[in-house]
Each structure stands twice: as structure tokens, then as C-alpha cells.
Design a protein around this motif. Structure first.
Motif, PDB file in Angstrom:
ATOM      1  N   GLN A  26     -10.040  -6.423  -2.522  1.00 41.25           N
ATOM      2  CA  GLN A  26      -8.847  -6.101  -1.737  1.00 41.25           C
ATOM      3  C   GLN A  26      -8.294  -4.742  -2.186  1.00 41.25           C
ATOM      4  OE1 GLN A  26      -7.001  -5.897   0.985  1.00 41.25           O
ATOM      5  NE2 GLN A  26      -7.513  -8.064   1.086  1.00 41.25           N
ATOM      6  N   ARG A  28      -6.335  -2.775  -1.021  1.00 41.64           N
ATOM      7  CA  ARG A  28      -4.896  -2.585  -0.822  1.00 41.64           C
ATOM      8  C   ARG A  28      -4.091  -2.922  -2.079  1.00 41.64           C
ATOM      9  NH1 ARG A  28      -5.089  -5.375   4.025  1.00 41.64           N
ATOM     10  NH2 ARG A  28      -5.211  -3.983   5.793  1.00 41.64           N
ATOM     11  N   ALA A  29      -4.654  -3.788  -2.922  1.00 38.59           N
ATOM     12  CA  ALA A  29      -3.932  -4.199  -4.133  1.00 38.59           C
ATOM     13  C   ALA A  29      -3.795  -3.043  -5.113  1.00 38.59           C
ATOM     14  CB  ALA A  29      -4.658  -5.369  -4.791  1.00 38.59           C
ATOM     15  N   PHE A  33       2.855  -1.023  -4.652  1.00 32.85           N
ATOM     16  CA  PHE A  33       3.274  -2.210  -3.913  1.00 32.85           C
ATOM     17  C   PHE A  33       2.370  -3.402  -4.226  1.00 32.85           C
ATOM     18  CE2 PHE A  33       2.985  -4.525   0.206  1.00 32.85           C
ATOM     19  CZ  PHE A  33       4.280  -4.988   0.256  1.00 32.85           C
ATOM     20  N   GLY A  34       1.068  -3.144  -4.206  1.00 30.65           N
ATOM     21  CA  GLY A  34       0.090  -4.211  -4.412  1.00 30.65           C
ATOM     22  C   GLY A  34       0.173  -4.801  -5.805  1.00 30.65           C
ATOM     23  N   ASN A  36       2.674  -4.840  -7.770  1.00 24.51           N
ATOM     24  CA  ASN A  36       3.912  -5.604  -7.899  1.00 24.51           C
ATOM     25  C   ASN A  36       3.751  -6.997  -7.292  1.00 24.51           C
ATOM     26  OD1 ASN A  36       6.536  -5.540  -8.947  1.00 24.51           O
ATOM     27  ND2 ASN A  36       7.372  -5.371  -6.886  1.00 24.51           N
ATOM     28  N   LEU A  37       3.156  -7.061  -6.105  1.00 25.33           N
ATOM     29  CA  LEU A  37       2.964  -8.356  -5.451  1.00 25.33           C
ATOM     30  C   LEU A  37       2.017  -9.241  -6.239  1.00 25.33           C
ATOM     31  CD1 LEU A  37       2.707  -7.701  -1.624  1.00 25.33           C
ATOM     32  CD2 LEU A  37       4.543  -8.774  -2.894  1.00 25.33           C
TER      33      LEU A  37
ATOM     34  N   GLN B  84       2.259 -14.010  -1.078  1.00 23.91           N
ATOM     35  CA  GLN B  84       2.208 -12.620  -1.530  1.00 23.91           C
ATOM     36  C   GLN B  84       0.795 -12.059  -1.412  1.00 23.91           C
ATOM     37  OE1 GLN B  84       6.120 -12.359  -4.289  1.00 23.91           O
ATOM     38  NE2 GLN B  84       4.196 -12.284  -5.360  1.00 23.91           N
ATOM     39  N   LEU B  88      -0.783  -8.779   0.855  1.00 24.87           N
ATOM     40  CA  LEU B  88      -1.770  -7.793   0.399  1.00 24.87           C
ATOM     41  C   LEU B  88      -2.984  -7.754   1.307  1.00 24.87           C
ATOM     42  CD1 LEU B  88      -1.923  -8.094  -3.464  1.00 24.87           C
ATOM     43  CD2 LEU B  88      -1.204  -6.165  -2.076  1.00 24.87           C
ATOM     44  N   GLN B  89      -3.343  -8.910   1.834  1.00 26.79           N
ATOM     45  CA  GLN B  89      -4.530  -8.964   2.680  1.00 26.79           C
ATOM     46  C   GLN B  89      -4.265  -8.360   4.056  1.00 26.79           C
ATOM     47  OE1 GLN B  89      -4.929 -13.130   1.420  1.00 26.79           O
ATOM     48  NE2 GLN B  89      -7.131 -12.850   1.568  1.00 26.79           N
ATOM     49  N   GLU B 110       9.771 -10.877   1.004  1.00 19.83           N
ATOM     50  CA  GLU B 110       8.821  -9.789   0.733  1.00 19.83           C
ATOM     51  C   GLU B 110       7.957  -9.537   1.965  1.00 19.83           C
ATOM     52  OE1 GLU B 110       8.085  -7.934  -1.977  1.00 19.83           O
ATOM     53  OE2 GLU B 110       8.987  -8.940  -3.716  1.00 19.83           O
TER      54      GLU B 110
END
Lengths: 307, 337
Positions: A26, A28-29, A33-34, A36-37, B84, B88-89, B110
Motif C-alpha cells: 500500500q 499510500r501508507a 498522513f498514512g 499517522n493512520l 483507518q 489508506l486503501q 478521520e
């Protein structure tokens, strides 16, 4: 390389490998932001793991930490929000009760596993009394703290680093920390040297209570409201986190930084499996398999070291 | 979104109730289902229906993906992490059946902040930015009495079977029944707790029957109609009209009676397929439709003429199910306005 170094190397490596795998699955992680999530829900787990570590450090085990964190979350979402003075007094009292439990366990020679199993029902019942149906609200300052967006490095990473470094200084560098580890290492020697084991055990349990309170508060800051069953998983997660982070059940051999890394690794493992799109039927098993794998590697490494 | 497509949406949601206006807008949208538990037949049916309906929608190009995720343990913190991860996905909408009405609020917020549509159903969340598809249990009570009023305009005596004492659902259904009885010719002559279980209901009804006058009908809460029928059949009373709750054993008994003596009643309950209603609502929101935050799910009602079909489609030991269509979602949205 000393054993201490080896002890910390494995959690670092397992976290790095998992993180690389998550980034691969992934991309995007791989962002502010990623990250943190991925890690913000690991902060209360890390605090609970440190709490558990304090208990494991004195050769005991705490089966009540999950319900205790739930209770603290409920108090934070109700009393602390409505009547702050009373709320903080209750949380302080909870820490003192924890210290008291430690003292009683030592004085009466009770098995901690049984006592804390019992108190887990007490905390669970109190949580339901404080918050009979899910709700409550997070204090404003707590919410803005947990959701703050500092420049460059996400809040979750800063918090995890702070928790790790501060508890490392407390346990590994301060003189009282070394004595506390000694309680797990050789209680009798300490006693002969003139230390009061009752006070030390009470201190260890009190510290556990303090970190439990912090875990509950952090959790409410993230979820914005509470539920009497919110943190039941934390009992087993925290034990796994301590062990994954290089701690051992006996001998006072624990590593605060390792425990934080262990908590992060466990949280990340769940995300990794969900990014893999593994069927939920297999997820618990797979999580266990990751744990066993890391522990098996550790055993191999430490055996070789011993030879 | 362009003005033209906005206009089209408006037209779609108001006028084109019968057509299937899958606008191109959502064809690259991805929707995820976050589910907290899969351990009973209702949840299993819910997931199966989701797969069936969304699979077809993906094939038809209405949406790009509709993936279902279930947490391994029924825990709120785990589901919060799951949501969460979904952010991200890169999902465009998340449909949630929540483990806790409040403990997911942080994660839901979020998601909203990241521009993701969150639709909760069954286990709803209280976070204001999410949509809620709740069950109007009060209406379920009112509907029963209204049906009976069409059958017996002159009124009569009712026996009420309630659910589990102290549970919100029981209070709501019962309040609806009493509200509707208030303005009708019916009188409730007795009330027992059947705990939504056939065996409990049978014992409770058998216990109260000797003290009751002649019954016109029995109002129920689901899962108790068959037990009531058994208790009454054991006496020499005429069989009153028992409202059923979509359970397979209830439908089977009704079909048997219908074949034997033309017995007539109605049956209503909530269908596990409501996950698919949530799916279509999410699709509509992504499509730009203006949807109120609070929606209620229509009940699955089985009438006399639909009985045989419903019975044939319900596996033994299960509950009658239905998969919702885009039109159903539009109707639900329309009803909430």
C-alpha cells in the motif's frame, strides 16, 4: 554485541520488515498522513504495553490491564469531561489502588495472575457503572492533542518515540529503575541490601496504573468517546507486545523501547494482514504465526549467543 | 461534478424511480464493507447478500469494487484500525456495521475528513458526519395493528407477545403497537414475554390462555409466532390471526395452515440484506444525490400471495432475506426527506 543489543535488534528488524511489506502493498501508507493512520491507534496499545511491562518486570503478570484501560477511558469520557476535579481525583485514586494491589500481592504472597483476573471483573463492572451505555465525550484538549498535526513528523511517531525514550530513561538509566528491575532479578538480595520490596512492588504497580490511565486517556482522545468494552483486547496485546519487544517473563529482563516497538509491530501486523486481503477466518491464526515466528527467531539467536 | 450530471442526479432521484439510472459518475468508485462480526446466520446471510448484489454491480460497471472486510475479533479498537486501513486503501465510501455506536467515532471522523462517505447500518455510529440506516422498530409495531385493522375493521381482542424485557427493541416495538391500538377498535387483553424464542413464547402463551376471552389476533415481535400457534393449537380455541416474523418455521406453519384451511396473515421483520441497501445508499451519495443523514430501512413484509415464494427461498433454521436494489434505496431516501 551484548545481549542487550540483540534484545533490541529483533523488534527493530521485525518492525522494519513489516513496514517495508506494508509500504510495498500500500504505497499510500508511505506518507505523513498514512503513517499517522497506521500508527495512531498503536499509541494507547504502546502505553498499555509499558504498563504491562512494569508488572512483568517484577515477575508478575497483569490480566486486568484491558478492563482497567476501558475503565479509565470511561472515566475520561464522562467525569473528566463534566467535573474535571472529580475526574482526575478518580484517576489518581485508580493509580493508588493499583499500587495497593501490588503491595497486597506481595504481603500476602498471592499469585498476581489470580488477583488481577479478579480485579479485571471489578474494573469492568466499574466501567459499566460509570458509562452504562456507549457515549461520553473526549475533553477538548485531549482530542486536539491526539489529533494534532505537527510539522514533518506525524503525531503517532513523535508520541511513540517520547514514550519509548522517557520510559527507557526511567527504567534503564535512573537508579530507582535499576532497583525495580532488581526486584524481578533477585528479590531476596535486594531485601538483604535494605530495600523494602513492598514499597518497590507498590511502585511498579503504581507505575503500571499510571500508564494504564494514560492509555485510557489517549484512547478516548482518538475515538472521541468511550464504551465500557473498548479496550478488552489490550490485555493480551500488551503481554504479546512486551515479549515481542525482547522482554522475558522472569528475571526483570525487559526493554521499554522494545515494548513500544512490539506494540507498533502488533498493530502493524493486523494492518498488513488486512492489506493482504486475508480472510478474517485466518487472521487471528496468521497474527499468532507472526508472533511465533519472531519468538522462534529470538530463541535461536539467544541460544547461539549462549553457546 | 458538472452541472449537467447534477441535474441528472436530481432527475434520477426524484422522477426515475423505476429506471436504473447508473450514472457513469460512480463507475470508478470503490466501496468497502467494514463488518465487526460474522458468527451467526443473520450475519452470514448479510455477507452473502452483499457479495451477490455488489458482485453484480461491479460487473455492470456501476462501481469499481465493493470489498467486504470482517474483523477477526468483535472488538471496537480493531474495527477502528480496520476503518483507518480502508482510508489508506483509498476507498471512496465505507459501509459500516459497527461494534460500538461510539468507539468508532474517531476513525469515522478521520474517514470523513479524508473525503470518504461513511454509511452505517444495523450497528449504527453516532458521529454526525456519517449516514445512519436505522430500523424503525416502532413502525414495525404500528404496521402490525394497521394490517389487522384492514382485516378486522370492527376490532377485537389482541394478545401481545413481547420480546426480551429491558431491551430497547422490545420497548420500541411494543410502544408502536400500543400507539396504533390507541386509535383503533382493538383492545389488548393480555401481554406476555416470549423472548423472541419459539419455546419461551409457547410456554408463556399456554400459561396465559385460560384467563383470556376469545382472541381475534396475536401481535408479535418475530421468532415467537410459531410457538404461539403451537400453544393455541393445543386448546379448542379457534386459531386467531398470528402476525409472523419471517422465520422459516413460522412461514412453514403458515403455509401448512394456508393449504389446509386458507389461513391468512402477514409476516414482517428486518432482512439481513439491509447491507445492500446501505451499499446503494453509499452509491447514491457518491453519485451526488442529496441524502438525509438519518434513513430508516423498510421491513421485509411477506403477504399471503408471496408466502410460497418466500418459504421456498428461506433455508431451514434461517430468516427470510431480500437483497435491495437501487430503486429500494431511492425509495428509502425519498421517504426520509
Amino acid at each position: 554485541m551484548t545481549r542487550e543489543h540483540l534484545r533490541i535488534l529483533l523488534p527493530v528488524l521485525s518492525l522494519a520488515i513489516l513496514l517495508a511489506a506494508v509500504f510495498y502493498l500500500q504505497p499510500r501508507a508511505m506518507s505523513y498522513f498514512g503513517l499517522n493512520l497506521l500508527f495512531n491507534l498503536a499509541i494507547p496499545v504502546a502505553l498499555a504495553t509499558i504498563a504491562q511491562m512494569m508488572i512483568i518486570m517484577v515477575n508478575d503478570i497483569d490480566l486486568s490491564i484491558g478492563t482497567f484501560v476501558s475503565f479509565c477511558a470511561c472515566v475520561t469520557a464522562t467525569l473528566v469531561q463534566d467535573t474535571p476535579v472529580l475526574g482526575y481525583a478518580v484517576l489518581l485514586a485508580a493509580v493508588l489502588v493499583y499500587a495497593g494491589i501490588g503491595a497486597v500481592i506481595h504481603l500476602r504472597g498471592l499469585p498476581a495472575i489470580v488477583v488481577t483476573l479478579g480485579t479485571s471483573f471489578v474494573w469492568g463492572g466499574l466501567a459499566i457503572l460509570v458509562l452504562p451505555s456507549p457515549g461520553g465525550a473526549s475533553p477538548e484538549w485531549l482530542q486536539s492533542l491526539m489529533k494534532s498535526k505537527p510539522p514533518l513528523v506525524p503525531m503517532a511517531i513523535i508520541a511513540a518515540t517520547l514514550i519509548g525514550v522517557l520510559t527507557h530513561l526511567l527504567i534503564k538509566r535512573s537508579s530507582i529503575g535499576v532497583v525495580l528491575q532488581g526486584v524481578g532479578g533477585n528479590e531476596r538480595a535486594l531485601e538483604r541490601a535494605g530495600w523494602s520490596i513492598v514499597q518497590l512492588k507498590a511502585l511498579a504497580y503504581g507505575l503500571a496504573g499510571l500508564f494504564g490511565v494514560l492509555a485510557g486517556m489517549a484512547l478516548v482522545g482518538l475515538t472521541t468517546s468511550a464504551d465500557a468494552n473498548i479496550a478488552l483486547r489490550y490485555t493480551l496485546l500488551s503481554i504479546a507486545g512486551v515479549i515481542l519487544g525482547g522482554g522475558e517473563f522472569t528475571g526483570g529482563r525487559v526493554s521499554p523501547i522494545g515494548a513500544v516497538l512490539g506494540a507498533l509491530t502488533l498493530t502493524l501486523a493486523a494492518s498488513f494482514l488486512s492489506f493482504l486481503r486475508l480472510s478474517p477466518d485466518w487472521q487471528i491464526g496468521a497474527q499468532g504465526a507472526i508472533l511465533i515466528l519472531v519468538l522462534a527467531i529470538r530463541l535461536l539467536v539467544t541460544r547461539r549467543e549462549a553457546n | 461534478m458538472s452541472t449537467i450530471s447534477k441535474l441528472l442526479c436530481a432527475a434520477a432521484s426524484t422522477a426515475m424511480l423505476a429506471a436504473s439510472p447508473s450514472l457513469a459518475d460512480t463507475s470508478d468508485a470503490r466501496i468497502a464493507l467494514s463488518n465487526n462480526y460474522a458468527g451467526n446466520s443473520w450475519r452470514q446471510a448479510m455477507l452473502e447478500t452483499w457479495d451477490d448484489v455488489t458482485g453484480a454491480a461491479v460487473e455492470a460497471g456501476t462501481v469499481a469494487a465493493a470489498d467486504a472486510f470482517t474483523t477477526s475479533e468483535n472488538q471496537a479498537t480493531e474495527q477502528a484500525a480496520q476503518i483507518q486501513n480502508m482510508i489508506l486503501q483509498g476507498y471512496d465510501a465505507i459501509v459500516v456495521n459497527a461494534a460500538s455506536p461510539t468507539a468508532l467515532n474517531g476513525a469515522v471522523k478521520e474517514a470523513c475528513d479524508a473525503g470518504i462517505i461513511v454509511v452505517s447500518f444495523d450497528g449504527i455510529v453516532t458521529e454526525p458526519c456519517a449516514w445512519r440506516i436505522a430500523v424503525d422498530f416502532k413502525q414495525m409495531g404500528r404496521d402490525q395493528v394497521e394490517y389487522l385493522a384492514t382485516r378486522y375493521p370492527d376490532g377485537g381482542n389482541l394478545l401481545e407477545i413481547r420480546g426480551l424485557a429491558g431491551v430497547f427493541v422490545d420497548d420500541e416495538i411494543s410502544a408502536g403497537i400500543h400507539e396504533a391500538v390507541e386509535g383503533s377498535n382493538f383492545t389488548i387483553v393480555g401481554s406476555v414475554h416470549g423472548d423472541w424464542a419459539q419455546d419461551v413464547a409457547q410456554k408463556a402463551v399456554a400459561g396465559i390462555l385460560p384467563s383470556l376471552p376469545e382472541l381475534t389476533a396475536v401481535v408479535t415481535q418475530g421468532g415467537d409466532g410459531f410457538g404461539a400457534a403451537q400453544a393455541i393449537a393445543a386448546t379448542d380455541r379457534d386459531m386467531p390471526t398470528i402476525v409472523m416474523g419471517n422465520r422459516q418455521d413460522e412461514l412453514a406453519w403458515w403455509a401448512e395452515q394456508k393449504a389446509a384451511n386458507g389461513y391468512e396473515t402477514t409476516s414482517l421483520s428486518v432482512a439481513p440484506g439491509m447491507s445492500t441497501l446501505a451499499f446503494w445508499v453509499a452509491q447514491q451519495i457518491l453519485d451526488g444525490a442529496e441524502v438525509p443523514k438519518e434513513l430508516s430501512v423498510p421491513f421485509l413484509t411477506i403477504q399471503q400471495d408471496g408466502l410460497d415464494e418466500a418459504l421456498a427461498n428461506t433455508p431451514e433454521g434461517s430468516v427470510a432475506n431480500v437483497s435491495y436494489s437501487l430503486d429500494d434505496a431511492m425509495a428509502a431516501i425519498e421517504a426520509a426527506r
